[in-house]
Enzyme design. Structure first.
Site, PDB file in Angstrom:
ATOM      1  N   LYS B  78       0.852  -1.199   0.000  1.00 17.85           N
ATOM      2  CA  LYS B  78       0.000   0.000   0.000  1.00 17.85           C
ATOM      3  C   LYS B  78       0.885   1.245   0.000  1.00 17.85           C
ATOM      4  CE  LYS B  78      -3.857   2.008   2.730  1.00 17.85           C
ATOM      5  NZ  LYS B  78      -4.624   1.877   3.994  1.00 17.85           N
ATOM      6  N   SER B 153      -9.681   1.865   3.268  1.00 22.54           N
ATOM      7  CA  SER B 153      -8.824   2.640   2.403  1.00 22.54           C
ATOM      8  C   SER B 153      -7.827   1.811   1.591  1.00 22.54           C
ATOM      9  CB  SER B 153      -8.036   3.658   3.233  1.00 22.54           C
ATOM     10  OG  SER B 153      -7.129   3.010   4.107  1.00 22.54           O
ATOM     11  N   SER B 177      -9.728  -0.415   7.467  1.00 20.28           N
ATOM     12  CA  SER B 177      -9.154  -0.240   6.129  1.00 20.28           C
ATOM     13  C   SER B 177      -8.492  -1.475   5.530  1.00 20.28           C
ATOM     14  CB  SER B 177      -8.134   0.903   6.139  1.00 20.28           C
ATOM     15  OG  SER B 177      -8.809   2.132   6.120  1.00 20.28           O
TER      16      SER B 177
END
Lengths: 462, 483, 94
Positions: B78, B153, B177
């Protein structure tokens, strides 16, 4: 109407540590710009602070020196404000639970209260050019201790004495070198003026970023005068921040109250609290050096020294340490003091004498093995060579003559050769004996025991 | 089956025996990315040449044969975790041009384990969002339906694992997330206990809530990846110094007699009936394997979203203050310093980030601190206590991960509060600092549904044990989208 | 519920907002603040606030200096503007 000033100081002290407060970068003054930096002290995305144990210890040590209460539970908070010298745009500081609270710094004639001592991080250094400014982050993250005083000072001299005492204490304890030229000790002054007798404080004026102790004294003197004149003219003062221009000898307005900050303090989630237990306190207490005033008192009590001697000896920490060790091994601490003050002090750094050797020398004189005069000769040899006094006495054959037969022979010789002194003595002039004693000492090349000499002479003339 | 479709443990066998090379595996994944990522849009940055060079180095070193945990396994990261030499934009314009000079703790661990660091996955800007629509670089698509969002997210990480564009991925979880996008994309996502995985190198959103965790294709892989990234780190003061077990050791262990709690507050009116049915069926399957189902209560659940949005935004308002255009990233030059800050941040941050910084700044500002921030911290204590009480009655808690399946892009973006409320089932776990996992447990209208299994602090073994037991009786986790 | 001064908060946060943004954010934050009012339903008297999710304390590191191993050029390259080995900003007026 007469006026008086009320002064409180916020002193920032860089702690003497190897590394920065939250990272392993060196805390070195004068390095090439931006060389003692890393992602942590540059406030890079993703980094985290880890607290330097030594910074915590030195802050607690300072608290103990000043007689503060040491918090059993202390934490860190974020103080939010934007400025290019603050890499994260928040400073990690302590808000409601500082490491130390309450305390007193003695200055001649009074004591100045200390409100709190907390630990935080120093900021970077800005350099201003014609059209822009440059930032060097080497200093960012240096452990910084803030010592906040009570508004207990009334004159610029009070502030001067407080800062001097504080500095001496911190240097002695090894907390900081307090080198003001390097910015290791900086000070903000809060000063207001009120009519004598009034209880309420006047409007508080803050003078920011003072970096000399004498500058603080001058700035306060200027500011008190300025405020007093204004009040006498009937003007109304308002809370503001001012800066001191040392060259011009004036303060000028930096910002007024409307620019008051809203720091939005909240607990630092990336640092865990510190708890202090008895064991940790005991450990830090061991680091407390004896402060000069306490040492002076002890020398007077423990060694029976006159105040004057004690004062002279403690003025230099190394001399005091030497004396303390020598006197501790001697039956005559005052004699040690005399030797140290008159013979050793002027060129202390060049001496090769150990405290034990000086104690031994005094013992030799006390025991009558050598005379005081020979003692000076031995001392000079010790000073230059570092040899033990007994060795020097033996090598040079300086052992005092206490053989009564030998002394009697010298005494007879002296009486025979000094008819006038003999007559004077017999006529009642007791002082005339000294000349005869001197004569015997001379004949014995200084080795005769002076006490025995006067005994024998008195008997022979009696 | 193509190499890119395999799991870590399947690939490991092939790599270990020399049946396949790290280069072959990496090439297979790169080919898959080339084929589908223009549709999924999971990656923000990829360096194929560099990935192949890493794979070659691993092949040369013989790391796979020597049994290194991830030798030759391509992993996506990420865009919020620092990898030295790679960008790390947090999907924000404000970090445009930033090249990380250092490795996060987890990055170092991945390198040491022999993983191939493939590239960087899309996300909601600074991890603020539940749909990946808040990325400055475009929205990632749900591989099961390209009209829909992948969750957030960590939407990019979830999507690339679900679409076989990575064997596994790392994400971060502040309020769900990892678990929510895993649920919406049909893969496994684990949020470890706060303090188990070092946050050093993870760009902070809310420091007291953030944790890094794995996205994988099955529970076994989650345990393998957790083995690599868990453990104490002296660079993170909140990292807990405790021994880390082998998380794969519990997999396959019988769950007979284990107590699974069902919190009544998590089965609420208004949630998707079919989602609820999937979760209830999953719980029934676990009961059939011998688990004891008990009802528990987490009475302060309804306050979690409010607490979360005050604490997380307050912390974020400070964490994101460093993005000022002085040392890195975007600068929009203004007349003076203050003007430059305002313009840089005004133009560098997207709307959701600005909104949250504003909220957090307000919650901390003079006069409101006690009413908002301190009160939220106190209610956070009540939420923690809810879990403490519940875990006296059960070993793990089972809930839906999300009250709904993936929604259509743009469907909720006009109403932030509605978006916030979709995190209702995942947020409490972060507030309490506990662990949780989401595993696939069925489909509703062709879209994946996730079962959330929550554990007490450092109860990852129990959570993984139950999750694996569930996998053993269902095949949902084997389903793959057709793109 | 107190009225938020959006200009003041934007200034504190150093975020320049357009008028349209201000209006939109003000309205959205108003909704969110109305929602968080529900925390006032709870009696939190005597409840300790939770600032950390772990009960650790005294996490300290030894005072040892060591270089970061990252050279200055790498840091300066990331900066929007640098000169004389310094990070350059528009003139700071104190």
């Amino acid at each position: 109407m007469s006026y008086e000033a009320v002064i409180g100081l916020e002193v920032h002290v860089q702690l003497k540590t190897q590394s920065k407060i939250f990272c392993s970068c060196a805390t070195e003054f004068g390095a090439e710009p931006n060389t003692n930096v890393c992602p942590v002290c540059l406030g890079y995305p993703g980094v985290m602070p880890v607290m330097n144990a030594e910074a915590v210890r030195k802050t607690i040590l300072t608290g103990l020196l000043i007689g503060c209460e040491i918090a059993r539970f202390s934490k860190w908070d974020r103080k939010n404000y934007y400025y290019p010298d603050m890499p994260k745009n928040y400073q990690i500081s302590q808000y409601d639970l500082p490491l130390c609270t309450g305390g007193k710094v003695p200055v001649p004639g009074k004591t100045i209260g200390v409100t709190r001592i907390h630990l935080e991080e120093d900021v970077a250094k800005n350099t201003h050019f014609d059209t822009n400014s440059g930032v060097d982050f080497n200093r960012a993250g240096t452990p910084l201790m803030e010592i906040v005083s009570e508004p207990d000072m009334r004159t610029p001299d009070d502030a001067f004495a407080y800062l001097t005492a504080l500095k001496e204490m911190l240097v002695t304890a090894g907390v900081s070198d307090c080198d003001m030229e390097k910015g290791q000790l900086r000070c903000d002054c809060n000063v207001s003026v009120r009519p004598v007798g009034q209880k309420e404080f006047g409007e508080k004026i803050e003078i920011k970023n003072m970096n000399t102790i004498s500058g603080v004294r001058r700035a306060l003197a200027y500011e008190i005068e300025r405020q007093t004149v204004a009040l006498q003219r009937g003007e109304k003062l308002q809370q503001e921040t001012r800066r001191w221009d040392d060259e011009a000898g004036k303060t000028s307005v930096m910002r007024t109250k409307e620019y008051a900050h809203d720091y939005r303090y909240f607990p630092e989630p990336d640092l865990m609290p510190v708890t202090v237990d008895d064991a940790m306190l005991a450990e830090i207490r061991k680091l407390i050096p004896e402060l000069p005033e306490a040492k002076r008192q002890r020398f007077i009590q423990q060694y029976g020294l006159p105040e004057y001697d004690a004062g002279v000896l403690v003025a230099d920490a190394a001399v005091a340490k030497f004396y303390d060790e020598a006197a501790g091994q001697s039956k005559n601490p005052k004699a040690i003091s005399n030797w140290v003050m008159t013979e050793l002090l002027p060129k202390f750094g060049e001496s090769k004498i150990t405290p034990a050797q000086l104690a031994e020398l005094v013992a030799l004189i006390e025991g009558g093995q050598i005379s005081g005069k020979i003692g000076k000769e031995v001392f000079a040899e010790m000073f230059a060579t570092g040899k033990a006094p007994a060795v020097i006495v033996k090598e040079k054959g300086l052992v005092q003559v206490s053989d009564t037969g030998a002394i009697e022979a010298f005494a007879d010789q002296a009486i025979a050769g000094n008819a006038k002194s003999v007559a004077d003595f017999k006529a009642g002039n007791k002082a005339a004996l000294n000349a005869l004693v001197g004569q015997v000492m001379k004949l014995s090349k200084g080795k005769a025991n002076p006490k025995l000499v006067s005994e024998i002479l008195t008997r022979k003339l009696g | 089956m193509s190499l890119h479709a395999l799991t870590i443990h399947e690939l490991r066998r092939k790599l270990h025996t020399g049946e396949v090379s790290a280069r072959q595996v990496t090439q297979s994944v790169l080919d898959r990315i080339a084929a589908v990522d223009s549709k999924v849009k999971g990656y923000l940055w990829l360096n194929a040449a560099d990935a192949l060079a890493q794979a070659d180095a691993i092949d040369r070193s013989g790391a796979a044969r020597n049994g290194k945990a991830l030798a030759g396994v391509p992993v996506a990261i990420k865009d919020v975790i620092n990898v030295a030499g790679q960008p790390c934009t947090c999907a924000s314009k404000i970090l445009q041009g930033y090249v990380s000079p250092y490795d996060a703790f987890v990055t170092k661990r991945l390198r040491e384990a022999g993983a191939v660091l493939l590239g960087r996955t899309n996300m909601d800007e600074f991890a603020m969002g539940s749909s990946t629509e808040n990325s400055s670089w475009g929205t990632t698509r749900n591989p099961w339906d390209l009209e829909r969002i992948p969750g957030g997210s960590s939407g990019g990480s979830a999507a690339v694992v679900a679409a076989d564009e990575a064997i596994a991925a790392l994400g971060s979880d502040t309020g769900g997330s990892i678990r929510q996008p895993a649920s919406l994309c049909g893969c496994v996502g684990l949020k470890p206990t706060y303090g188990l995985v070092s946050r050093f190198g993870l760009v902070a959103f809310a420091s007291s809530l953030d944790q890094i965790g794995p996205f994988t294709k099955d529970v076994t892989d989650a345990a393998i990846l957790l083995n690599v990234i868990a453990g104490h780190d002296a660079q993170d003061s909140t990292s807990v110094p405790r021994a880390v077990p082998d998380y794969t050791a519990v997999l396959g262990k019988d769950i007979k007699g284990l107590r699974i709690g069902l919190p009544k507050e998590y089965f609420i009116p208004g949630m998707d009936r079919e989602v609820e049915a999937c979760v209830r069926a999953a719980v029934a399957a676990l009961a059939k394997r011998g688990a004891e189902i008990v009802e528990v209560s987490l009475p302060h659940t309804e306050y979690a979203v409010a607490v979360y949005y005050l604490i997380a935004t307050a912390e974020a308002s400070a964490n994101l203050a460093r993005f000022d255009g002085v040392r890195y990233g975007l600068r929009v030059r203004g007349e003076d310093v203050i003007d430059t800050y305002g313009k840089t941040r005004g133009q560098g941050f997207g709307p959701e980030v600005k909104r949250r910084i504003m909220l957090g700044t307000y919650a901390l500002s003079a006069g409101y601190y006690d009413a908002y921030y301190v009160r939220a911290q106190k209610v956070r204590t009540l939420i923690r206590r809810d879990f403490e009480a519940a875990f006296k009655k059960c070993d793990v808690i089972a809930t839906p991960t999300s009250p709904e399946v993936a929604f259509k892009a743009g469907e909720k973006s006009g109403d932030p509060l509605k978006m916030y409320l979709s995190d209702i089932f995942t947020i409490s776990c972060n507030l309490a600092g506990n662990c949780g996992i989401s595993v696939p447990c069925g489909f509703v209208r062709g879209l994946p549904v996730g079962l959330q299994i929550l554990g007490d602090a450092f109860a990852e073994e129990k959570v993984l044990q139950v999750a694996r037991a569930y996998e053993q009786v269902t095949n949902w986790y084997k389903e793959r989208p057709r793109i | 519920m107190p009225e938020m001064n959006i200009d003041h908060v934007a200034h504190l946060a150093r975020i320049e907002l357009t008028d349209a943004e201000k209006q939109k954010i003000a309205a959205q934050l108003k909704d969110i603040l109305a929602y968080v009012e529900k925390l006032n339903q709870l009696d939190v008297t005597g409840v300790e606030p939770t600032a950390h999710a772990t009960p650790l304390h005294n996490v300290l590191r030894p005072d040892e200096a060591k270089p970061s191993g990252i050279d200055r050029e790498q840091f300066l390259r990331n900066a929007p503007e640098h000169a004389r080995d310094l990070f350059i900003m528009p003139k700071i007026v104190e």
